[in-house]
Design a protein around this motif. Structure first.
Motif, PDB file in Angstrom:
ATOM      1  N   ASN A 186       6.990   4.024   3.781  1.00 16.45           N
ATOM      2  CA  ASN A 186       6.093   3.255   2.918  1.00 16.45           C
ATOM      3  C   ASN A 186       5.521   2.030   3.622  1.00 16.45           C
ATOM      4  N   ARG A 207       6.351  11.292  -0.844  1.00 18.23           N
ATOM      5  CA  ARG A 207       5.544  12.474  -0.502  1.00 18.23           C
ATOM      6  C   ARG A 207       6.088  13.158   0.746  1.00 18.23           C
ATOM      7  N   SER A 218       0.828  -1.212   0.000  1.00 20.90           N
ATOM      8  CA  SER A 218       0.000   0.000   0.000  1.00 20.90           C
ATOM      9  C   SER A 218       0.858   1.257   0.000  1.00 20.90           C
ATOM     10  N   GLY A 219       1.902   1.251   0.839  1.00 22.24           N
ATOM     11  CA  GLY A 219       2.769   2.419   0.934  1.00 22.24           C
ATOM     12  C   GLY A 219       3.512   2.708  -0.354  1.00 22.24           C
ATOM     13  N   LEU A 225       1.060   4.219  -2.759  1.00 23.33           N
ATOM     14  CA  LEU A 225       0.707   5.588  -2.364  1.00 23.33           C
ATOM     15  C   LEU A 225       1.923   6.524  -2.362  1.00 23.33           C
ATOM     16  N   CYS A 226       3.124   5.952  -2.509  1.00 21.57           N
ATOM     17  CA  CYS A 226       4.374   6.745  -2.520  1.00 21.57           C
ATOM     18  C   CYS A 226       4.498   7.625  -1.271  1.00 21.57           C
ATOM     19  N   ILE A 227       4.252   7.030  -0.101  1.00 21.16           N
ATOM     20  CA  ILE A 227       4.235   7.804   1.139  1.00 21.16           C
ATOM     21  C   ILE A 227       5.593   8.427   1.432  1.00 21.16           C
ATOM     22  N   PRO A 267       1.369   2.169   6.505  1.00 16.75           N
ATOM     23  CA  PRO A 267      -0.002   1.621   6.479  1.00 16.75           C
ATOM     24  C   PRO A 267      -0.141   0.323   7.260  1.00 16.75           C
TER      25      PRO A 267
END
Length: 225
Positions: A209, A77, A68-69, A72-74, A212
């Motif tokens: 990442n 970001r 998920s990370g 989402l490119c946490i 989550p």
């Protein structure tokens, strides 16, 4: 909010001491301080993960969280946010982004953040956050002396995240259930272990990442309970 305010102040004060002392410390001392912090962080992460009862749940959540990370490119970001902050402040620190991201993850990835914030918000007991403040303040000295001013600005996420949980504590009290705390400890311990590996420069793990995984751990614990 007392615990969060003290914690934020501890990060600021510790970072200021580290920035001031860092200019006078030989590079060898800075390196050994980071290695000591890395070792301590690794041990804390291992202990949290191994003491938990639902390690398999934590591993599954870590895998789901990683996917998920990445989607989402946490981490990218978060690094982008840090870089925009650096440009806004016109900082020429080459390690601003690394300091901001590393410190933010270290200060907010443990169960103490959630437990302490809920206790502070529901029963007005800031004791857990006060203990966390001491730990974060000491860590800030070591981090800021090596990674620079970016560590100081990690106080902002601490204020926003912990403060937000404290204000919403009445609605988030389910997070203090033993089964949920166990899952958070196990998963958070693995994330903190990743931070320790990064501090020791053994490898480069995109810990942000994996964040989550904490959400999946809470959901999984509630479902299995």
């Amino acid at each position: 909010m007392l615990g969060t305010l003290v914690n934020t102040s501890a990060v600021v004060i510790g970072s200021a001491i580290g920035l001031t002392a860092g200019t006078h410390l030989p590079s060898g001392i800075k390196i050994i301080l980071m290695q000591a912090l890395g070792l301590a962080t690794t041990v804390i992460g291992l202990r949290m993960a191994l003491e938990a009862q639902h390690v398999l749940l934590a591993i599954g959540c870590l895998l789901l969280g990683g996917v998920s990370g990445e989607l989402l490119c946490i981490e990218q970001r978060l690094e982008g946010l840090a870089d925009r902050l650096r440009r806004t402040l016109r900082s020429d620190s080459s390690r601003f982004v690394e300091g901001f991201v590393t410190a933010t993850l270290l200060y907010l990835t443990g169960a103490m953040t959630i437990v302490g914030s809920i206790q502070d918000g529901t029963i007005g007991d800031p004791s857990v956050l006060l203990l966390k403040s001491l730990l974060d303040g000491v860590a800030s000295v070591a981090l800021a002396s090596s990674l620079g001013i970016g560590v100081l600005f990690s106080a902002l996420p601490v204020l926003l995240v912990q403060g937000g949980i404290t204000l919403l504590a009445a609605q988030l009290s389910f997070l203090s259930q033993p089964v949920v705390l166990d899952a958070i400890n196990a998963t958070g311990g693995l994330l903190i272990l990743g931070i320790g590996i990064n501090l020791l420069e053994i490898g480069r793990i995109r810990v942000a990442n994996l964040l989550p995984a904490l959400g999946y751990a809470i959901i999984g614990a509630l479902l299995f309970s």
